[in-house]
Scaffold this active site. Structure first.
Site, PDB file in Angstrom:
ATOM      1  CG  ASP A 197      -3.937   1.060  -0.227  1.00 59.75           C
ATOM      2  OD1 ASP A 197      -4.139   0.299   0.727  1.00 59.75           O
ATOM      3  OD2 ASP A 197      -2.880   1.053  -0.897  1.00 59.75           O
TER       4      ASP A 197
ATOM      5  CG  ASP B   8       2.545   0.327   1.232  1.00 62.72           C
ATOM      6  OD1 ASP B   8       3.342   1.218   0.895  1.00 62.72           O
ATOM      7  OD2 ASP B   8       2.763  -0.885   1.059  1.00 62.72           O
TER       8      ASP B   8
ATOM      9  CB  THR C 293       4.788   2.029   4.453  1.00 64.28           C
ATOM     10  OG1 THR C 293       3.523   1.853   3.828  1.00 64.28           O
ATOM     11  CG2 THR C 293       4.716   3.195   5.415  1.00 64.28           C
TER      12      THR C 293
ATOM     13  N   GLY D 160      -0.196  -4.623  -0.412  1.00 68.40           N
ATOM     14  CA  GLY D 160      -1.631  -4.719  -0.161  1.00 68.40           C
ATOM     15  C   GLY D 160      -2.051  -6.019   0.508  1.00 68.40           C
TER      16      GLY D 160
ATOM     17  NE  ARG E 231       1.973  -7.198  10.931  1.00 69.95           N
ATOM     18  CZ  ARG E 231       1.564  -6.673  12.077  1.00 69.95           C
ATOM     19  NH1 ARG E 231       1.714  -7.369  13.203  1.00 69.95           N
ATOM     20  NH2 ARG E 231       1.001  -5.489  12.126  1.00 69.95           N
TER      21      ARG E 231
ATOM     22  CB  SER F 214      -4.728   0.824   5.268  1.00 68.39           C
ATOM     23  OG  SER F 214      -3.528   0.125   5.464  1.00 68.39           O
ATOM     24  CB  ALA F 215      -4.109  -4.588   4.362  1.00 68.07           C
ATOM     25  CB  SER F 216      -1.188  -1.165   7.529  1.00 68.77           C
ATOM     26  OG  SER F 216      -0.274  -1.050   8.591  1.00 68.77           O
TER      27      SER F 216
ATOM     28  CG  ASN G 253       1.966  -1.380  12.241  1.00 69.22           C
ATOM     29  OD1 ASN G 253       1.898  -1.511  13.461  1.00 69.22           O
ATOM     30  ND2 ASN G 253       2.498  -2.307  11.464  1.00 69.22           N
TER      31      ASN G 253
ATOM     32  CE  LYS H 101      -7.388  -2.562   1.110  1.00 63.81           C
ATOM     33  NZ  LYS H 101      -6.361  -1.548   0.929  1.00 63.81           N
TER      34      LYS H 101
ATOM     35  CG  ASP I  93      -0.525   0.614  -3.957  1.00 67.16           C
ATOM     36  OD1 ASP I  93      -1.415   0.267  -3.152  1.00 67.16           O
ATOM     37  OD2 ASP I  93       0.673   0.322  -3.803  1.00 67.16           O
TER      38      ASP I  93
HETATM   39  P1  B16 Z   1       0.995  -4.344   8.683  1.00 68.83           P
HETATM   40  P2  B16 Z   1      -2.059  -1.061   2.456  1.00 68.83           P
HETATM   41  C1  B16 Z   1      -0.492  -3.002   3.396  1.00 68.83           C
HETATM   42  O1  B16 Z   1      -0.877  -1.654   3.385  1.00 68.83           O
HETATM   43  C2  B16 Z   1       0.886  -3.152   2.761  1.00 68.83           C
HETATM   44  O2  B16 Z   1       0.825  -2.812   1.384  1.00 68.83           O
HETATM   45  C3  B16 Z   1       1.337  -4.579   2.890  1.00 68.83           C
HETATM   46  O3  B16 Z   1       2.633  -4.740   2.338  1.00 68.83           O
HETATM   47  C4  B16 Z   1       1.341  -4.976   4.368  1.00 68.83           C
HETATM   48  O4  B16 Z   1       1.730  -6.328   4.534  1.00 68.83           O
HETATM   49  C5  B16 Z   1      -0.064  -4.757   4.939  1.00 68.83           C
HETATM   50  O5  B16 Z   1      -0.444  -3.401   4.763  1.00 68.83           O
HETATM   51  C6  B16 Z   1      -0.141  -5.100   6.420  1.00 68.83           C
HETATM   52  O6  B16 Z   1       0.648  -4.196   7.134  1.00 68.83           O
HETATM   53  O7  B16 Z   1       2.039  -5.403   8.823  1.00 68.83           O
HETATM   54  O8  B16 Z   1       1.477  -2.961   9.048  1.00 68.83           O
HETATM   55  O9  B16 Z   1      -0.287  -4.699   9.402  1.00 68.83           O
HETATM   56  O10 B16 Z   1      -1.523  -1.029   1.054  1.00 68.83           O
HETATM   57  O11 B16 Z   1      -3.281  -1.934   2.608  1.00 68.83           O
HETATM   58  O12 B16 Z   1      -2.259   0.314   3.036  1.00 68.83           O
HETATM   59 MG    MG Z   2      -1.401  -0.272  -1.066  1.00 65.72          MG
END
Ligand code: B16
Ligand code: MG
Length: 223
Positions: free
Chosen positions: A10, A12, A18, A47, A50, A115-117, A119, A146, A171
């Site tokens: 993962d 963040d 972040t 996790g 957005r 990752s869910a991000s 970015n 997830k 995490d």
């Molecule tokens: P974004 P992870 C997650 O990252 C963050 O923990 C979560 O707070 C955030 O909303 C999500 O990514 C989406 O991020 O807005 O940048 O697309 O823990 O999955 O790495």
């Molecule tokens: Mg995380």
């Protein structure tokens, strides 16, 4: 059980913190909407995607918005967040991460980000970590969040490995659940109290020996 050959991380909370920038950006947006939003509330967003994060904030404020408005505000939040991310420094990589990744690479493990991000790409490049991963699965590649296992199943696939050959570093509870739903063991980054469903918990990657960790995890048993 076959040998573990793949490590799925993962982003963040595992590679970089972040969450504090997500918090600052959400806080600014919440202030605009007159919604009280605290760092404790921010824990609920770790996790989480957005849009789902914004829906939790709206719930805290007792506010309902149309889909179009929600999209608009999520866009504003992301612009604010990206301003912080563009200033991210290599020193912000969590303690021990670079050493752990380099050691695992030397030992022949294949590694992917899960990752869910949306970015993740820009964050990895800002931290000089793009090359550290053989595959990057992020919010732009997966359809289901997830605890759905999609992100980790895709990670294993892109590494060319079976699910049983992979373990996950997470995490967030939903991420640990996603790993289990994918048929993989989960190393929790945090405490047993915060991640009761993890197979083993460590405070972070600092000082962690991958082979010792895999030994401690033991063979995979579902259920
Ligand atoms: P974004 P992870 C997650 O990252 C963050 O923990 C979560 O707070 C955030 O909303 C999500 O990514 C989406 O991020 O807005 O940048 O697309 O823990 O999955 O790495
Ligand atoms: Mg995380």
């Amino acid at each position: 059980m076959g040998k573990i050959k793949g490590l799925l991380f993962d982003l963040d909370g595992v590679i970089v913190d972040t969450a504090k920038y997500h918090y600052l950006a959400w806080k600014e947006l919440a202030d605009m909407l007159n919604i009280p939003f605290t760092e404790k509330d921010n824990e609920r967003l770790k996790g989480v995607s957005r849009m789902k994060s914004f829906e939790i904030i709206l719930e805290i404020g007792g506010l309902e918005l149309s889909e179009d408005e929600k999209e608009k505000y999520c866009g504003i939040k992301n612009e604010i967040y990206l301003e912080y991310i563009r200033k991210l420094r290599k020193e912000e990589v969590l303690p021990g991460v670079n050493v752990f990744l380099a050691d695992a690479r030397r030992k022949g493990y294949r590694m992917a980000l899960g990752s869910a991000s949306k970015n993740a790409g820009v964050i990895l490049s800002g931290l000089n970590l793009t090359e550290a991963f053989d595959a990057v699965i992020d919010g732009t590649k997966v359809k289901t969040a997830k605890p759905d296992p999609e992100v980790f199943l895709l990670g294993a696939k892109e590494l060319g490995l079976n699910r049983e050959a992979c373990i996950v570093f997470e995490d967030a509870r939903a991420g640990v659940e996603a790993a289990h739903n994918a048929g993989m063991k989960a190393v929790g980054i945090g405490t047993k109290e915060s991640l009761p469903n993890a197979d083993i918990c460590i405070p972070g990657l600092f000082g962690t020996n991958i082979e010792e960790l895999i030994r401690q995890l033991g063979p995979w048993r579902k259920g």
